[in-house]
Scaffold this motif. Structure first.
Motif, PDB file in Angstrom:
ATOM      1  N   ALA A  81       0.859  -1.183   0.000  1.00  0.00           N
ATOM      2  CA  ALA A  81       0.000   0.000   0.000  1.00  0.00           C
ATOM      3  C   ALA A  81       0.894   1.231   0.000  1.00  0.00           C
ATOM      4  O   ALA A  81       1.844   1.313   0.773  1.00  0.00           O
ATOM      5  CB  ALA A  81      -0.904   0.005   1.220  1.00  0.00           C
ATOM      6  N   THR A  82       0.586   2.164  -0.881  1.00  0.00           N
ATOM      7  CA  THR A  82       1.390   3.369  -1.027  1.00  0.00           C
ATOM      8  C   THR A  82       0.499   4.596  -0.902  1.00  0.00           C
ATOM      9  O   THR A  82      -0.504   4.711  -1.612  1.00  0.00           O
ATOM     10  CB  THR A  82       2.081   3.387  -2.402  1.00  0.00           C
ATOM     11  N   THR A  83       0.876   5.493   0.004  1.00  0.00           N
ATOM     12  CA  THR A  83       0.163   6.759   0.121  1.00  0.00           C
ATOM     13  C   THR A  83       0.576   7.618  -1.066  1.00  0.00           C
ATOM     14  O   THR A  83       1.748   7.917  -1.252  1.00  0.00           O
ATOM     15  CB  THR A  83       0.512   7.464   1.445  1.00  0.00           C
ATOM     16  N   VAL A  84      -0.385   8.001  -1.886  1.00  0.00           N
ATOM     17  CA  VAL A  84      -0.111   8.813  -3.073  1.00  0.00           C
ATOM     18  C   VAL A  84      -0.161  10.294  -2.716  1.00  0.00           C
ATOM     19  O   VAL A  84       0.711  11.070  -3.101  1.00  0.00           O
ATOM     20  CB  VAL A  84      -1.116   8.485  -4.194  1.00  0.00           C
ATOM     21  N   ALA A  85      -1.191  10.697  -1.958  1.00  0.00           N
ATOM     22  CA  ALA A  85      -1.344  12.103  -1.577  1.00  0.00           C
ATOM     23  C   ALA A  85      -2.277  12.190  -0.379  1.00  0.00           C
ATOM     24  O   ALA A  85      -3.003  11.250  -0.074  1.00  0.00           O
ATOM     25  CB  ALA A  85      -1.909  12.914  -2.733  1.00  0.00           C
ATOM     26  N   TYR A  86      -2.214  13.323   0.292  1.00  0.00           N
ATOM     27  CA  TYR A  86      -3.155  13.601   1.383  1.00  0.00           C
ATOM     28  C   TYR A  86      -3.492  15.079   1.333  1.00  0.00           C
ATOM     29  O   TYR A  86      -2.702  15.904   0.868  1.00  0.00           O
ATOM     30  CB  TYR A  86      -2.578  13.202   2.750  1.00  0.00           C
ATOM     31  N   ASP A  87      -4.684  15.406   1.791  1.00  0.00           N
ATOM     32  CA  ASP A  87      -5.119  16.797   1.888  1.00  0.00           C
ATOM     33  C   ASP A  87      -5.723  16.999   3.263  1.00  0.00           C
ATOM     34  O   ASP A  87      -6.672  16.296   3.623  1.00  0.00           O
ATOM     35  CB  ASP A  87      -6.185  17.125   0.833  1.00  0.00           C
ATOM     36  N   VAL A  88      -5.179  17.947   4.019  1.00  0.00           N
ATOM     37  CA  VAL A  88      -5.791  18.313   5.286  1.00  0.00           C
ATOM     38  C   VAL A  88      -6.954  19.222   4.932  1.00  0.00           C
ATOM     39  O   VAL A  88      -6.769  20.375   4.551  1.00  0.00           O
ATOM     40  CB  VAL A  88      -4.776  19.004   6.224  1.00  0.00           C
ATOM     41  N   VAL A  89      -8.156  18.700   5.051  1.00  0.00           N
ATOM     42  CA  VAL A  89      -9.355  19.424   4.628  1.00  0.00           C
ATOM     43  C   VAL A  89      -9.671  20.540   5.612  1.00  0.00           C
ATOM     44  O   VAL A  89      -9.879  21.687   5.225  1.00  0.00           O
ATOM     45  CB  VAL A  89     -10.546  18.455   4.487  1.00  0.00           C
ATOM     46  N   ALA A 108      -9.582  14.111  15.665  1.00  0.00           N
ATOM     47  CA  ALA A 108      -9.917  14.755  16.929  1.00  0.00           C
ATOM     48  C   ALA A 108      -9.246  16.125  17.051  1.00  0.00           C
ATOM     49  O   ALA A 108      -9.679  16.958  17.849  1.00  0.00           O
ATOM     50  CB  ALA A 108      -9.486  13.869  18.094  1.00  0.00           C
ATOM     51  N   ALA A 109      -8.179  16.335  16.287  1.00  0.00           N
ATOM     52  CA  ALA A 109      -7.446  17.604  16.277  1.00  0.00           C
ATOM     53  C   ALA A 109      -6.890  17.782  14.868  1.00  0.00           C
ATOM     54  O   ALA A 109      -6.962  16.872  14.048  1.00  0.00           O
ATOM     55  CB  ALA A 109      -6.329  17.587  17.308  1.00  0.00           C
ATOM     56  N   ARG A 110      -6.317  18.936  14.610  1.00  0.00           N
ATOM     57  CA  ARG A 110      -5.785  19.190  13.260  1.00  0.00           C
ATOM     58  C   ARG A 110      -4.606  18.255  12.980  1.00  0.00           C
ATOM     59  O   ARG A 110      -3.664  18.163  13.754  1.00  0.00           O
ATOM     60  CB  ARG A 110      -5.344  20.635  13.112  1.00  0.00           C
ATOM     61  N   ALA A 111      -4.694  17.570  11.870  1.00  0.00           N
ATOM     62  CA  ALA A 111      -3.625  16.673  11.433  1.00  0.00           C
ATOM     63  C   ALA A 111      -2.689  17.420  10.488  1.00  0.00           C
ATOM     64  O   ALA A 111      -3.074  18.430   9.898  1.00  0.00           O
ATOM     65  CB  ALA A 111      -4.216  15.456  10.726  1.00  0.00           C
ATOM     66  N   VAL A 112      -1.474  16.918  10.362  1.00  0.00           N
ATOM     67  CA  VAL A 112      -0.533  17.487   9.401  1.00  0.00           C
ATOM     68  C   VAL A 112      -0.233  16.507   8.272  1.00  0.00           C
ATOM     69  O   VAL A 112       0.354  16.883   7.262  1.00  0.00           O
ATOM     70  CB  VAL A 112       0.787  17.938  10.076  1.00  0.00           C
ATOM     71  N   THR A 113      -0.629  15.244   8.439  1.00  0.00           N
ATOM     72  CA  THR A 113      -0.404  14.246   7.403  1.00  0.00           C
ATOM     73  C   THR A 113      -1.397  13.104   7.546  1.00  0.00           C
ATOM     74  O   THR A 113      -1.999  12.917   8.604  1.00  0.00           O
ATOM     75  CB  THR A 113       1.044  13.708   7.434  1.00  0.00           C
ATOM     76  N   GLY A 114      -1.526  12.344   6.481  1.00  0.00           N
ATOM     77  CA  GLY A 114      -2.331  11.129   6.484  1.00  0.00           C
ATOM     78  C   GLY A 114      -1.558  10.032   5.787  1.00  0.00           C
ATOM     79  O   GLY A 114      -0.909  10.281   4.765  1.00  0.00           O
ATOM     80  N   VAL A 115      -1.576   8.824   6.341  1.00  0.00           N
ATOM     81  CA  VAL A 115      -0.794   7.719   5.794  1.00  0.00           C
ATOM     82  C   VAL A 115      -1.588   6.421   5.835  1.00  0.00           C
ATOM     83  O   VAL A 115      -2.516   6.262   6.621  1.00  0.00           O
ATOM     84  CB  VAL A 115       0.539   7.524   6.564  1.00  0.00           C
ATOM     85  N   VAL A 116      -1.167   5.481   4.992  1.00  0.00           N
ATOM     86  CA  VAL A 116      -1.674   4.119   5.068  1.00  0.00           C
ATOM     87  C   VAL A 116      -0.717   3.364   5.991  1.00  0.00           C
ATOM     88  O   VAL A 116       0.482   3.273   5.712  1.00  0.00           O
ATOM     89  CB  VAL A 116      -1.687   3.442   3.679  1.00  0.00           C
ATOM     90  N   GLN A 117      -1.226   2.870   7.106  1.00  0.00           N
ATOM     91  CA  GLN A 117      -0.377   2.136   8.035  1.00  0.00           C
ATOM     92  C   GLN A 117      -0.074   0.747   7.489  1.00  0.00           C
ATOM     93  O   GLN A 117       1.072   0.334   7.422  1.00  0.00           O
ATOM     94  CB  GLN A 117      -1.007   2.027   9.409  1.00  0.00           C
ATOM     95  N   ASP A 118      -1.131  -0.006   7.125  1.00  0.00           N
ATOM     96  CA  ASP A 118      -0.936  -1.338   6.562  1.00  0.00           C
ATOM     97  C   ASP A 118      -2.221  -1.834   5.930  1.00  0.00           C
ATOM     98  O   ASP A 118      -3.285  -1.256   6.116  1.00  0.00           O
ATOM     99  CB  ASP A 118      -0.445  -2.326   7.619  1.00  0.00           C
ATOM    100  N   CYS A 119      -2.099  -2.886   5.166  1.00  0.00           N
ATOM    101  CA  CYS A 119      -3.235  -3.573   4.574  1.00  0.00           C
ATOM    102  C   CYS A 119      -3.052  -5.066   4.827  1.00  0.00           C
ATOM    103  O   CYS A 119      -1.962  -5.600   4.619  1.00  0.00           O
ATOM    104  CB  CYS A 119      -3.326  -3.318   3.072  1.00  0.00           C
TER     105      CYS A 119
END
Length: 125
Positions: A46-54, A111-122
């Motif tokens: 699993a590869t994180t391609v992109a993330y957006d802090v909405v 629960a609070a503002r995040a700075v990143t998002g990742v896939v931990q595992d599949c």
């Protein structure tokens, strides 16, 4: 003038043990290579391609999953703060499909503002 020194000779009668040890090492390396190459077709990546802090309470993650097409998976996604603390988590079900690599998009509530998002595992389900 260079001085040439001979290497010490093994004790008499130990030659067959050296041969046995060398053959054992060669067979072990061959077995490990075969197992790793044989299993490479069943790997799950699993590869994180992109993330957006909405906003302060959500992160959008785009990720690719490569797996044998007949497998269904559960992927764990994490949203992290600036200190690498987990501020949000979600499990996304990936159904079996016709393709080995698929693209997915998921939103994680935080629960609070995040700075990143990742896939931990599949993992297989």
């Amino acid at each position: 003038m260079a001085i040439v020194r001979a290497l010490p000779r093994p004790a008499p009668g130990t030659g067959r043990w050296w041969l046995f040890g060398t053959v054992a090492i060669v067979l072990a390396v061959a077995a490990i290579s075969w197992v790793s190459l044989h299993d490479s077709g069943n790997r799950i990546t699993a590869t994180t391609v992109a993330y957006d802090v909405v906003d302060d309470s959500s992160v959008l993650i785009r990720f690719d999953v490569t797996r044998p097409p007949q497998l269904s998976l559960s992927c764990t996604l994490r949203a992290l703060d600036g200190h690498f603390g987990v501020v949000g988590s979600a499990v996304v079900a990936i159904p079996p499909g016709a393709e080995g690599t698929t693209h997915h998009v998921a939103t994680i509530r935080t629960a609070a503002r995040a700075v990143t998002g990742v896939v931990q595992d599949c993992v297989r389900t």
